[in-house]
Write a protein that holds these residues in place. Structure first.
Motif, PDB file in Angstrom:
ATOM      1  N   LEU A  31       0.831 -16.369  -1.234  1.00  0.00           N
ATOM      2  CA  LEU A  31       1.162 -17.773  -1.046  1.00  0.00           C
ATOM      3  C   LEU A  31      -0.116 -18.603  -1.118  1.00  0.00           C
ATOM      4  CD1 LEU A  31       3.790 -17.593   1.861  1.00  0.00           C
ATOM      5  CD2 LEU A  31       4.171 -17.544  -0.617  1.00  0.00           C
ATOM      6  N   ALA A  34      -3.774 -17.978   0.621  1.00  0.00           N
ATOM      7  CA  ALA A  34      -3.745 -16.637   1.214  1.00  0.00           C
ATOM      8  C   ALA A  34      -5.169 -16.134   1.411  1.00  0.00           C
ATOM      9  CB  ALA A  34      -2.976 -15.680   0.304  1.00  0.00           C
ATOM     10  N   ALA A  97      -0.116 -14.506   3.402  1.00  0.00           N
ATOM     11  CA  ALA A  97      -0.455 -15.907   3.626  1.00  0.00           C
ATOM     12  C   ALA A  97      -1.821 -15.984   4.296  1.00  0.00           C
ATOM     13  CB  ALA A  97       0.618 -16.587   4.470  1.00  0.00           C
ATOM     14  N   PRO A 101      -0.268 -21.766   7.164  1.00  0.00           N
ATOM     15  CA  PRO A 101       0.906 -20.980   6.758  1.00  0.00           C
ATOM     16  C   PRO A 101       2.228 -21.700   6.936  1.00  0.00           C
ATOM     17  CG  PRO A 101       0.122 -20.271   8.903  1.00  0.00           C
ATOM     18  CD  PRO A 101      -0.892 -21.242   8.389  1.00  0.00           C
ATOM     19  N   ALA A 104       3.173 -23.061   3.522  1.00  0.00           N
ATOM     20  CA  ALA A 104       2.860 -22.249   2.342  1.00  0.00           C
ATOM     21  C   ALA A 104       4.074 -21.801   1.549  1.00  0.00           C
ATOM     22  CB  ALA A 104       2.039 -21.031   2.768  1.00  0.00           C
TER      23      ALA A 104
END
Length: 335
Positions: A31, A34, A97, A101, A104
């Motif tokens: 994502l 990350a 992630a 987050p 995301a």
């Protein structure tokens, strides 16, 4: 990735293990933002397992939502092997992630997670991947975890879910870890389950990794390590403070709980931390507020209350003293 690249030559002696059937496939969905460390820490044990057995036990693939290159938290671009797609029946999918987050995972990712879950695929989260798993409704009553830095924001957003403080959790079809080298520990557990303890030990040695005996190891150093003291009353005081951030205890209440005088408590903090108990307690609450400021959409007033401050004005003054900017300006600066 070429299928021939999954087994590479190495100098270590080859371990012969019986293996029948197809390799197990791992899919790592990155994502935006990350963190790369835990992704590499998860993949390398698989590569090494193939190398030391000279057998294609595992294959691994990097995915992004649309198949386009993605920028990680350190600014580096990663080119994936593919876009999101259906996983094979024995494939494992991990959401990877990092920072921020809570924003995301998009609808495409969440719908993909729900679909793969319905098909019975094993899914997991690396570092802060548990945010996406929770958003998709895939975390129920089973143990799970995510990086300790992001747990306060997670708990405020998903009040019915309580992450574990452990480095990783593997329960049935759900696999999660706190990131960093915890991803290696989680993968070693999966390798041991599938191919035995001897291979897991060799892979750990190849990684120069001192393996945790179980996922029950805590993510953070305990207070004794952090402050360089094993004074039990001091450690108990710090633990009580940490457990009572939203509704802070008074010094008198702390002393009563610890069966210690106020003078003794202040001496302990002065000797080992060179600070007063209230100053340490205030810093704990402000650090909690800092996490909520970064990872929730809570208002400043809500964050103040969740961090044990009765007044948003007082909270703002203390926040500016510690972090150099008022909560409002701090949030604007990161927007």
């Amino acid at each position: 990735m070429s299928d021939d690249s999954f087994v590479q030559k190495g100098a270590a002696a080859t371990l012969s293990i019986p293996h029948i059937g197809e390799p197990q496939d791992f899919y790592f969905l990155l994502l935006p933002k990350a963190t790369m460390l835990p992704v590499a820490a998860a993949i390398e044990p698989l590569r090494i397992a193939n190398q030391v057995t000279n057998t294609k036990l595992y294959r691994w693939y990097i995915m992004t939502e649309d198949g386009a290159p993605l920028r990680c938290s350190n600014g580096m671009m990663v080119t994936p092997d593919m876009a999101l797609g259906a996983l094979p029946s024995d494939g494992m999918g991990f959401v990877c992630a990092g920072v921020e987050p809570q924003d995301a995972a998009g609808d495409i990712t969440l719908n993909w997670l729900r679909r793969e879950h319905r098909f019975g695929r094993k899914l997991g989260g690396i570092c802060t991947g548990a945010f996406a798993l929770a958003q998709a409704g895939l975390i129920k009553n089973q143990p799970f975890t995510l990086h300790w830095e992001n747990q306060p924001g997670f708990v405020e957003r998903f009040e019915h879910l309580k992450p574990s403080p452990n480095i990783y959790e593997v329960t049935g079809s759900l696999m999660t870890c706190g990131g960093g080298s915890a991803a290696t520990d989680m993968m070693l557990t999966l390798i041991e389950e599938r191919h035995g303890k001897q291979l897991a030990i060799i892979v750990a040695d190849m990684c120069l990794h001192v393996r945790s005996t179980s996922g029950a190891a805590p993510q953070k150093s305990n207070y004794a390590v952090a402050i360089g003291s094993r004074n039990q009353r001091l450690l108990s005081a710090l633990q009580l403070m940490q457990e009572s951030l939203e509704e802070p205890l008074s010094i008198g209440a702390l002393c009563t709980r610890l069966d210690i005088s106020r003078r003794q408590l202040e001496r302990l903090f002065s000797r080992y931390l060179d600070q007063s108990p209230m100053h340490v307690y205030s810093d704990m609450r402000l650090s909690h507020a800092f996490a909520l400021m970064n990872e929730t959409s809570m208002s400043v007033t809500e964050i103040a209350l969740a961090s044990g401050f009765n007044s948003a004005t007082h909270f703002s003054r203390q926040f500016k003293r510690k972090f150099g900017a008022s909560p409002h300006f701090f949030r604007k600066g990161w927007a």
